[in-house]
Design an enzyme around this catalytic site. Structure first.
Site, PDB file in Angstrom:
ATOM      1  N   GLY B 130      -3.801   7.604  -6.596  1.00 57.38           N
ATOM      2  CA  GLY B 130      -3.293   6.289  -7.024  1.00 57.38           C
ATOM      3  C   GLY B 130      -2.319   5.730  -6.011  1.00 57.38           C
ATOM      4  O   GLY B 130      -1.111   5.942  -6.116  1.00 57.38           O
ATOM      5  N   TYR B 131      -2.824   5.066  -5.007  1.00 53.70           N
ATOM      6  CA  TYR B 131      -1.989   4.545  -3.922  1.00 53.70           C
ATOM      7  C   TYR B 131      -1.988   3.016  -3.893  1.00 53.70           C
ATOM      8  O   TYR B 131      -0.978   2.367  -4.092  1.00 53.70           O
ATOM      9  CB  TYR B 131      -2.494   5.086  -2.569  1.00 53.70           C
ATOM     10  CG  TYR B 131      -1.749   6.326  -2.142  1.00 53.70           C
ATOM     11  CD1 TYR B 131      -1.316   7.244  -3.082  1.00 53.70           C
ATOM     12  CD2 TYR B 131      -1.484   6.579  -0.802  1.00 53.70           C
ATOM     13  CE1 TYR B 131      -0.633   8.383  -2.704  1.00 53.70           C
ATOM     14  CE2 TYR B 131      -0.797   7.719  -0.424  1.00 53.70           C
ATOM     15  CZ  TYR B 131      -0.368   8.613  -1.376  1.00 53.70           C
ATOM     16  OH  TYR B 131       0.323   9.717  -0.995  1.00 53.70           O
ATOM     17  N   SER B 132      -3.172   2.438  -3.615  1.00 58.58           N
ATOM     18  CA  SER B 132      -3.263   0.983  -3.422  1.00 58.58           C
ATOM     19  C   SER B 132      -2.997   0.240  -4.721  1.00 58.58           C
ATOM     20  O   SER B 132      -3.235   0.751  -5.811  1.00 58.58           O
ATOM     21  CB  SER B 132      -4.660   0.606  -2.940  1.00 58.58           C
ATOM     22  OG  SER B 132      -4.982   1.308  -1.780  1.00 58.58           O
ATOM     23  N   SER B 164     -11.236   5.996  -5.974  1.00 60.82           N
ATOM     24  CA  SER B 164     -12.598   6.514  -6.105  1.00 60.82           C
ATOM     25  C   SER B 164     -12.572   7.783  -6.921  1.00 60.82           C
ATOM     26  O   SER B 164     -11.569   8.482  -6.994  1.00 60.82           O
ATOM     27  CB  SER B 164     -13.264   6.738  -4.745  1.00 60.82           C
ATOM     28  OG  SER B 164     -12.342   7.150  -3.796  1.00 60.82           O
ATOM     29  N   GLU B 247      -4.209  14.730   9.373  1.00 56.86           N
ATOM     30  CA  GLU B 247      -5.329  14.620  10.306  1.00 56.86           C
ATOM     31  C   GLU B 247      -6.225  15.795  10.014  1.00 56.86           C
ATOM     32  O   GLU B 247      -5.799  16.946  10.105  1.00 56.86           O
ATOM     33  CB  GLU B 247      -4.803  14.674  11.731  1.00 56.86           C
ATOM     34  CG  GLU B 247      -5.881  14.742  12.790  1.00 56.86           C
ATOM     35  CD  GLU B 247      -6.461  13.378  13.118  1.00 56.86           C
ATOM     36  OE1 GLU B 247      -7.068  13.239  14.155  1.00 56.86           O
ATOM     37  OE2 GLU B 247      -6.287  12.426  12.304  1.00 56.86           O
TER      38      GLU B 247
END
Lengths: 377, 407, 377, 407
Positions: B130-132, B164, B247
């Protein structure tokens, strides 16, 4: 010396634009494409009966309004701007145009006059079946051949990707003439003729339905005399002019979505349209729109005056409009960010239209190469 | 400079190859060749196989169930999976193992590690991110979802977007504003929140292909224990940056392997359509090969840094731009090769892939058209190309930032 | 598994970079190109005697330092960054490379060993004469033919655009072998041989002098055995690798000029580098630099290990570096605005170099097409 | 919509054609075919012929020596001159007749008009333009050159740059800051300044071709009469905008004529080098033709507006972008056609043209290489492409401006 729309033409354009905005907002477009026809048949009634759009190019003598290719292009542009799914393009660009081009001598007589009268009255839609499977890239991509036996001409074979092919009342089939290998003809077929099977297919462009056609001994009438492939191309140049105009409208529609969003969407405490990465792409859309409209209008003007210069102006208009439309539609998605690639947002409808239009009458590259041939480079 | 792998790594490679050979049917070309339901079933079975062999969370310490593989072994594993067209776990493992799992190994308390990590591996906990937020977009730090401590629990209100696999998850890690008075990048915390509660609603977002790939997640007085904060309270921005900065060194060389497989499909498409003799198409195909080779060389560079333990820098922004813009150009070339055939997409599709479709995907007009449409999103998600160019310009080249806005 | 320069290599690179910055600033480059030689002969003495640059690739056995193609490429990159006019590229890429490639069996014997010994000692510059008038675009663009009469081989014909052709102590002429029509050879000629006329000509790239050569019965020795054209290409792939490295350096040089200017130049009360129209172009230069350097380093690595993969890696490196360099050099001018197109500013020196390098070993397009052939697409 | 010209215009066209036929040698292909010294001599004679026939300052009122031609006649004249490859006066007439002359007909006092206009036509006064400044660049309004009234004279200090033809001029029109305390766009005046005085120094600027096309002009206590201000004092920005806005409607259709002639040269170049069969080259050549046709159609639109007396708007920015970027792409195509021949430019050059070289220019590698180098400046001078895109974005599309900078 006057290269601008007349006041009457501008008024007509405004009326069409208002009609599209009011009667066919993109929410209505989404509903229309879900139907079997793939367009709103009620809307088409109004377009044909009330506005007389299918009769624009048809001479007054057979019930049309005798308007010019410039007027027809203007309508195409407005319908393209709103992605309006309707039989206008197929009927006018792919139907009326070849009918008019194949009239033997003067209007008034022959099958053309009958069909044009019906079309002008708003009771008949048309299309042309051209593409054949896996043949679209060669020089004269038609190999379906008409057969004449005992005074009766029939068609047998397969045509694909026929615009409105599942609903058109009459289908014009481009075929090798029964008479000679290197002569071609536009053959008229009834939409409900025996032996004709029409299958609506899934399309990249959700707003322009297509069908594949199977013809098995379908009775037909040839329109006019057999002609060379380059004569066929002269007719298609006129059709192409209307596609170019549609794409100009599409370009404007996509640009408008992007510009309006860039004005209101804020990121980093600023409207995103104040960032050059966005502003300059919008400015490039405006440059491409200006170029495409100039090319399209010029082609329509040459078509309206039967100027042979159309042979080079048509590919210029097609290639310029197609490249500009694809550019604008791609950037429209990018500028919208996340919501730009959702189903519910309209950006992808323009993008799909742009990518489909880009190859419908040959890719920009194919058109530039055709132009090089025609220029004798 | 030496691009050969050490002998021990090559031995490990053979072990992985054997494991793969034992577990895929003969003639297997990749999961893309399977129908969707069949693929999902196969993927579940394959995940269990990986887990049984301790090959799932390869970079975690062994004490939490991780594989404890050496860096070069991690690379070899990724390469062999990519070559075989096999996934490294489920779609949700990206969030559970790669992101929150790795983050917990750095920032988690001992309790958090012992509780959460094994449950990720066992599949008991399935994670999403849950970021954006709808209003924040590329400006991640302007997030508005708030969390307030109340009776030993965080109470969360707001919404997250582009989540997603939320429909499969029972846990979500959420960036929340926990100090509304602090400056933009301060006062943010990373919370771990169970999804099975009335305060959370998941609504699917349908993408332009008609696939429900993403979701919007709504929080209405959603709750989680006060202990479920990762790292210090109000220090979530730093934690989030660690997380975003993972990364995936182990996969440095696999992007090129996947893109190479996709390009082979494109070569085949050109031949099937007899367009491979057209100099324009040849030139574009060769350019694609060149770009894949550049990605491969850059992968070796990233791998070298990874093996040395160096931190990746703004190169990640270059990587993002390079693959996403390559993907667009490659799929547009596919459209050009298809020509009018693209007008009526036909055959099997790309199975909802959000980037390069899985190896083995059918070489059909539908699959390529779907990829071409999908590719439009590649320059938007995970930091738009515009944001990446800002990062490169400012962080790598030292160019001045945009002026602060006067209000 | 290690794809990075070693500490020694990095130290060497830093030393070369410092040497270029101190001994050959662009002001000195401008003076050097005004001389007859087209380069600063004193500087070259230091490069060859003190730094041993021409001997880098030459085996220790014949006096060289036995370094790898990666080292030679690194030097090329640094010289390219500073647009240093010097015989390095011609001597190493066009001289030492074919000499080493044509050594019959082991070094130690033959004319190659003699020449390489001289080169390594710093007393001999080389070049290769390849291009013929109006022939540059065909597949095997060489038609000048060696003639063997009475045990004596001579060359008669015309070669153009020979890099450092007016100063090189020895010239390697690519010619059709005297033995067979479809076999080629590298023929060694003395720079002051009788029958050889060398004319320095005006060049687009002011920092890379060229000469046209007239050969009239010039005595010559063939290096190694006659070979097929594709064997010639394998040799040229190694030369190309060093050109790609030079272009990577040029790209970095042009980018650095642009970035530094964008930081200090103010317009509209802001440094112009804060505008995305500038910042994003600089960022794209950085992306292209990264790509070009990765491709170039990879090609140099394959060359250093005699990997047959060089046949495809070389065109990738050339085309990638050329496109990136041209992009950076064009935008460098644009970002500088007015002063960017003045003679006194260095932007045009990079632009000229970029446009010249772009076609020196085939245009990016020609390289992509060659790559398509080599990939068997 | 009708692209035919009225019969009276066609009659005038025939008169112009006759005049041209009487004054050029047989087989004349344009001034580009002449060596530079010969060209300058020919151009002086031709200017006198035009002046004798009242065809020099065609848009000025007849009372000041203008031609008093109708708009459509102005267009026809421009077209015929362009087709014949003939200039419409000297290089300096651009500044004397088109710019300051036209501006004086709008803003000049009666005394200014009577004094200056005839002297421009006679060639007694030769003008150049002092607008740009080294520090200002694209940000014209940030100019620093100052003028102070002292004893009935303006005393000017500062410098101007990119002043073409300054070496031939005896007058310069100069934008000066006359009220240093006013806001950026206010407090500017347009002054007319004689150049033959010790306070003015002209230093040539050599361009990247090695040609001294531009100059820097230094003002050190330079003086001009208080009366030599155009329009109201401190209102120079408005006056300057009028001047820059002189859409040369008469030449609306001639850009396309010139570019078409250049493109014909390029077609010939491709044939001479046997590159015209290469599909890639054919495609690019056809694109060039398409762009020239677009410029022609846009010219008809501009002409229609001109004949109707409408003001041009942000279209001028589109025009600038279109021709300058076309010019770059066209000349890069020429470089591609030349291939390695471009490495050693040969033959006659482009005679120092700052944009499309004059008609009749030799079809040599040197001429095209010079044009390709020159073309890099086309997107910089007269408002860079970046500034033009700002104008289009903000003025035509209504996008918000950059935020004001906080200092």
């Amino acid at each position: 010396m006057d290269f601008a729309l007349s006041t009457e033409q501008e008024d007509f354009r405004v009326a069409i634009r208002r009609f599209v905005d009011e009667r066919s907002p993109l929410s209505a477009v989404r509903e229309a494409v879900q139907t079997d026809a793939g367009h709103d048949t009620g809307l088409w009634s109004r377009m044909s009966q009330d506005l007389g759009l299918p009769g624009l190019l048809i001479p007054e003598k057979v019930g049309g309004s005798g308007a010019t290719m410039v007027d027809a292009a203007m309508v195409a542009e407005e319908l393209g701007r709103g992605l309006v799914p309707s039989p206008y393009f197929a009927t006018v660009a792919l139907g009326v145009v070849p009918l008019l081009a194949t009239v033997p001598s003067g209007i008034g007589a022959g099958v053309q006059a009958d069909v044009l009268t019906e079309v002008a009255a708003g009771g008949c839609t048309l299309t042309t079946a051209m593409t054949e499977p896996r043949a679209a890239n060669s020089l004269a991509p038609v190999s379906l051949r008409a057969t004449a036996t005992g005074g009766r001409t029939t068609l047998t074979g397969r045509k694909i990707q026929v615009i409105d092919g599942h609903t058109a009342d009459k289908v014009i089939v481009v075929a090798v003439s029964a008479e000679a290998e290197s002569r071609y003809g536009f053959y008229l077929v009834d939409g409900d003729a025996e032996g004709l099977t029409r299958t609506k297919v899934e399309t990249l462009d959700l707003t322009r339905p297509m069908a594949h056609l199977e013809l098995d001994g379908v009775p037909t009438t040839r329109l006019g005399e057999p002609m060379s492939w380059s004569e066929v191309e002269r007719v298609l140049d006129r059709s192409a002019t209307l596609l170019a105009a549609e794409m100009v409208g599409g370009l404007e529609g996509a640009m408008t979505l992007a510009v309006e969003y860039a004005k209101v969407r804020h990121q980093f405490e600023r409207p995103i349209g104040s960032f050059q990465a966005i502003k300059h792409r919008c400015a490039e859309m405006a440059v491409e729109l200006d170029a495409a409209r100039a090319a399209s209008l010029h082609a329509a003007y040459l078509a309206s005056t039967d100027d042979p210069g159309l042979a080079t102006a048509a590919p210029v208009a097609l290639a310029t409009a197609a490249a500009g439309f694809a550019f604008a539609a791609s950037w429209d998605i990018q500028i919208h960010g996340g919501i730009g690639f959702t189903w519910e947002h309209d950006a992808h409808l323009y993008y799909r239209r742009a990518k489909a239009d880009e190859v419908l009458f040959g890719s920009p590259r194919q058109n530039w190469l055709a132009l090089a041939d025609r220029l004798g480079i | 400079m030496d691009l050969t792998y050490p002998a021990t790594a090559e031995e490990f490679r053979q072990r992985v190859q054997s494991l793969i050979a034992e577990n895929v049917p003969p003639g297997f070309t990749g999961t893309g060749a399977l129908e969707r339901a069949e693929r999902d079933k196969f993927a579940r079975r394959w995940r269990r196989t990986l887990a049984e062999h301790n090959l799932l969370a390869v970079s975690w310490p062994a004490e939490y169930g991780g594989g404890g593989l050496s860096p070069i072994e991690q690379v070899v594993l990724s390469e062999e999976l990519a070559r075989a067209g096999l996934p490294h776990g489920s779609e949700s493992d990206m969030f559970g193992i790669q992101l929150i799992g790795n983050t917990l190994t750095v920032w988690g308390t001992e309790e958090q590690k012992q509780h959460f990590l094994p449950r990720i591996l066992s599949g008991e906990d399935v994670w999403c991110q849950g970021y954006s937020e709808p209003e924040a977009g590329s400006d991640l730090a302007s997030l508005r979802t708030r969390a307030v401590l109340h009776d030993g629990e965080w109470v969360i209100n707001g919404s997250k977007i582009w989540t997603s696999a939320a429909q499969f998850a029972n846990w979500i890690f959420v960036l929340c504003r926990t100090d509304p008075d602090a400056a933009k990048h301060k006062g943010i915390s990373l919370l771990l929140v169970p999804m099975d509660q009335p305060g959370i609603e998941v609504r699917p977002i349908v993408n332009m292909l008609g696939e429900a790939i993403f979701n919007e997640v709504f929080f209405t007085d959603a709750r989680t224990s006060a202990a479920n904060v990762v790292g210090p309270v109000n220090n979530g921005w730093t934690v989030a940056m660690t997380l975003l900065g993972f990364e995936r060194g182990a996969s440095a060389t696999t992007d090129a392997i996947r893109f190479e497989a996709g390009l082979e499909r494109l070569f085949a498409l050109a031949r099937e359509h007899d367009r491979h003799r057209d100099p324009h198409i040849r030139e574009q195909l060769a350019w694609c090969h060149g770009r894949v080779e550049v990605m491969r060389s850059r992968g070796y560079q990233a791998l070298t840094r990874f093996l040395r333990g160096d931190n990746p820098g703004a190169e990640a922004a270059i990587t993002k731009i390079m693959w996403s813009e390559y993907f667009q150009r490659e799929t547009e070339l596919a459209m050009e090769i298809l020509g009018p055939e693209a007008l009526t997409p036909d055959g099997r599709g790309a199975n909802g892939a959000i980037a390069m479709p899985d190896p083995g995907t059918a070489n059909t007009s539908r699959a390529w058209v779907e990829s071409a449409l999908t590719a439009r999103s590649a320059t938007i998600y995970a930091g738009s190309s515009q944001v990446q160019r800002n990062i490169i310009g400012e962080q790598l080249l030292g160019l001045p930032k945009e002026p602060r806005v006067t209000r």
